[in-house]
Design a protein around this motif. Structure first.
Motif, mmCIF file in Angstrom:
data_model
loop_
_atom_site.group_PDB
_atom_site.id
_atom_site.type_symbol
_atom_site.label_atom_id
_atom_site.label_comp_id
_atom_site.label_asym_id
_atom_site.label_seq_id
_atom_site.Cartn_x
_atom_site.Cartn_y
_atom_site.Cartn_z
ATOM 1 N N MET A 6 5.116 -11.587 0.199
ATOM 2 C CA MET A 6 4.382 -10.546 -0.493
ATOM 3 C C MET A 6 4.463 -9.242 0.297
ATOM 4 O O MET A 6 4.485 -9.260 1.521
ATOM 5 C CB MET A 6 2.915 -10.947 -0.656
ATOM 6 C CG MET A 6 2.692 -12.023 -1.688
ATOM 7 S SD MET A 6 0.961 -12.305 -2.043
ATOM 8 C CE MET A 6 0.542 -13.355 -0.676
ATOM 9 N N THR A 7 4.471 -8.172 -0.428
ATOM 10 C CA THR A 7 4.564 -6.847 0.175
ATOM 11 C C THR A 7 3.475 -5.950 -0.413
ATOM 12 O O THR A 7 3.208 -5.993 -1.608
ATOM 13 C CB THR A 7 5.939 -6.211 -0.109
ATOM 14 O OG1 THR A 7 6.958 -7.114 0.305
ATOM 15 C CG2 THR A 7 6.102 -4.902 0.620
ATOM 16 N N LEU A 8 2.885 -5.133 0.448
ATOM 17 C CA LEU A 8 1.879 -4.179 -0.006
ATOM 18 C C LEU A 8 2.575 -2.883 -0.411
ATOM 19 O O LEU A 8 3.319 -2.299 0.374
ATOM 20 C CB LEU A 8 0.863 -3.896 1.107
ATOM 21 C CG LEU A 8 -0.281 -2.963 0.749
ATOM 22 C CD1 LEU A 8 -1.190 -3.626 -0.291
ATOM 23 C CD2 LEU A 8 -1.082 -2.605 1.975
ATOM 24 N N HIS A 9 2.352 -2.469 -1.640
ATOM 25 C CA HIS A 9 2.903 -1.214 -2.148
ATOM 26 C C HIS A 9 1.758 -0.239 -2.376
ATOM 27 O O HIS A 9 0.611 -0.640 -2.555
ATOM 28 C CB HIS A 9 3.640 -1.456 -3.474
ATOM 29 C CG HIS A 9 4.851 -2.305 -3.326
ATOM 30 N ND1 HIS A 9 6.084 -1.793 -3.038
ATOM 31 C CD2 HIS A 9 5.009 -3.643 -3.403
ATOM 32 C CE1 HIS A 9 6.957 -2.776 -2.949
ATOM 33 N NE2 HIS A 9 6.321 -3.927 -3.170
ATOM 34 N N ASN A 10 2.080 1.058 -2.346
ATOM 35 C CA ASN A 10 1.048 2.056 -2.603
ATOM 36 C C ASN A 10 1.629 3.228 -3.380
ATOM 37 O O ASN A 10 2.847 3.412 -3.420
ATOM 38 C CB ASN A 10 0.402 2.528 -1.291
ATOM 39 C CG ASN A 10 1.334 3.358 -0.448
ATOM 40 O OD1 ASN A 10 1.605 4.512 -0.764
ATOM 41 N ND2 ASN A 10 1.848 2.779 0.643
ATOM 42 N N SER A 11 0.739 3.986 -3.988
ATOM 43 C CA SER A 11 1.152 5.163 -4.761
ATOM 44 C C SER A 11 0.621 6.449 -4.117
ATOM 45 O O SER A 11 0.397 7.444 -4.806
ATOM 46 C CB SER A 11 0.654 5.041 -6.206
ATOM 47 O OG SER A 11 -0.763 4.953 -6.237
ATOM 48 N N ILE A 12 0.448 6.409 -2.803
ATOM 49 C CA ILE A 12 -0.132 7.560 -2.107
ATOM 50 C C ILE A 12 0.741 8.807 -2.250
ATOM 51 O O ILE A 12 0.246 9.889 -2.566
ATOM 52 C CB ILE A 12 -0.399 7.235 -0.626
ATOM 53 C CG1 ILE A 12 -1.499 6.180 -0.544
ATOM 54 C CG2 ILE A 12 -0.779 8.488 0.158
ATOM 55 C CD1 ILE A 12 -1.734 5.635 0.834
ATOM 56 N N ASP A 55 -5.898 0.740 -7.767
ATOM 57 C CA ASP A 55 -4.965 1.667 -8.400
ATOM 58 C C ASP A 55 -4.090 2.367 -7.363
ATOM 59 O O ASP A 55 -3.064 2.962 -7.706
ATOM 60 C CB ASP A 55 -5.698 2.719 -9.224
ATOM 61 C CG ASP A 55 -6.333 2.146 -10.468
ATOM 62 O OD1 ASP A 55 -6.041 0.965 -10.809
ATOM 63 O OD2 ASP A 55 -7.128 2.850 -11.107
ATOM 64 N N LEU A 56 -4.475 2.300 -6.113
ATOM 65 C CA LEU A 56 -3.722 2.948 -5.040
ATOM 66 C C LEU A 56 -2.819 1.961 -4.308
ATOM 67 O O LEU A 56 -1.721 2.307 -3.889
ATOM 68 C CB LEU A 56 -4.697 3.598 -4.053
ATOM 69 C CG LEU A 56 -4.140 4.592 -3.050
ATOM 70 C CD1 LEU A 56 -3.390 5.726 -3.735
ATOM 71 C CD2 LEU A 56 -5.262 5.148 -2.200
ATOM 72 N N PHE A 57 -3.282 0.718 -4.177
ATOM 73 C CA PHE A 57 -2.531 -0.323 -3.467
ATOM 74 C C PHE A 57 -2.335 -1.531 -4.363
ATOM 75 O O PHE A 57 -3.213 -1.885 -5.135
ATOM 76 C CB PHE A 57 -3.298 -0.762 -2.209
ATOM 77 C CG PHE A 57 -3.410 0.309 -1.166
ATOM 78 C CD1 PHE A 57 -2.403 0.520 -0.236
ATOM 79 C CD2 PHE A 57 -4.519 1.129 -1.133
ATOM 80 C CE1 PHE A 57 -2.506 1.515 0.710
ATOM 81 C CE2 PHE A 57 -4.636 2.130 -0.183
ATOM 82 C CZ PHE A 57 -3.628 2.317 0.744
ATOM 83 N N SER A 58 -1.163 -2.160 -4.240
ATOM 84 C CA SER A 58 -0.893 -3.391 -4.986
ATOM 85 C C SER A 58 -0.036 -4.313 -4.128
ATOM 86 O O SER A 58 0.688 -3.867 -3.245
ATOM 87 C CB SER A 58 -0.203 -3.075 -6.311
ATOM 88 O OG SER A 58 1.051 -2.458 -6.072
ATOM 89 N N ILE A 59 -0.127 -5.602 -4.436
ATOM 90 C CA ILE A 59 0.691 -6.601 -3.740
ATOM 91 C C ILE A 59 1.744 -7.071 -4.699
ATOM 92 O O ILE A 59 1.459 -7.447 -5.837
ATOM 93 C CB ILE A 59 -0.184 -7.790 -3.278
ATOM 94 C CG1 ILE A 59 -1.223 -7.317 -2.270
ATOM 95 C CG2 ILE A 59 0.697 -8.879 -2.668
ATOM 96 C CD1 ILE A 59 -2.211 -8.387 -1.875
ATOM 97 N N LYS A 60 2.997 -7.056 -4.226
ATOM 98 C CA LYS A 60 4.109 -7.513 -5.074
ATOM 99 C C LYS A 60 4.957 -8.502 -4.321
ATOM 100 O O LYS A 60 5.001 -8.547 -3.148
ATOM 101 C CB LYS A 60 4.961 -6.329 -5.513
ATOM 102 C CG LYS A 60 4.187 -5.396 -6.412
ATOM 103 C CD LYS A 60 5.056 -4.298 -6.918
ATOM 104 C CE LYS A 60 4.220 -3.375 -7.796
ATOM 105 N NZ LYS A 60 4.918 -2.262 -8.305
ATOM 106 N N GLU A 98 3.027 5.981 3.529
ATOM 107 C CA GLU A 98 3.843 6.315 2.359
ATOM 108 C C GLU A 98 5.175 5.581 2.367
ATOM 109 O O GLU A 98 5.658 5.147 1.318
ATOM 110 C CB GLU A 98 4.088 7.827 2.287
ATOM 111 C CG GLU A 98 2.877 8.629 1.872
ATOM 112 C CD GLU A 98 3.142 10.110 1.726
ATOM 113 O OE1 GLU A 98 2.230 10.813 1.267
ATOM 114 O OE2 GLU A 98 4.254 10.593 2.065
ATOM 115 N N LYS A 99 5.771 5.431 3.538
ATOM 116 C CA LYS A 99 7.057 4.741 3.658
ATOM 117 C C LYS A 99 6.925 3.222 3.615
ATOM 118 O O LYS A 99 7.920 2.514 3.534
ATOM 119 C CB LYS A 99 7.752 5.147 4.957
ATOM 120 C CG LYS A 99 8.297 6.550 4.952
ATOM 121 C CD LYS A 99 9.044 6.833 6.227
ATOM 122 C CE LYS A 99 9.702 8.192 6.187
ATOM 123 N NZ LYS A 99 10.484 8.444 7.417
ATOM 124 N N GLY A 100 5.706 2.733 3.713
ATOM 125 C CA GLY A 100 5.501 1.293 3.721
ATOM 126 C C GLY A 100 5.696 0.666 5.082
ATOM 127 O O GLY A 100 5.802 -0.560 5.208
#
Length: 65
Positions: free
Chosen positions: A1-7, A60-65, A36-38
């Motif tokens: 799993m990876t944490l993604h963000n829309s910052i 809405d700012l962070f998600s796990i994919k 921002e770069k993860g």
């Protein structure tokens, strides 16, 4: 799993710099760049501060994919 963000997208929509965002949540500009770069997973406190700054739910700012 990876944490993604829309910052980065939200910051651009709000027309603020990385430095302005960093100052608003009391971190360095380098921290914002890394998030921002993860390359850096923020603490829960910082994630909550960022969500509060953007006035959106943390989900809405962070998600796990």
């Amino acid at each position: 799993m990876t944490l993604h963000n829309s910052i980065k997208q939200r910051r651009i929509e709000k027309n603020i710099t990385q430095e302005e965002l960093a100052a608003s949540v009391d971190v360095s500009r380098q921290t914002i760049i890394a998030i921002e770069k993860g390359n850096y997973i923020p603490s829960l406190l910082l994630a909550m501060q960022l969500a509060k700054f953007f006035k959106i739910p943390i989900e809405d700012l962070f998600s796990i994919k």
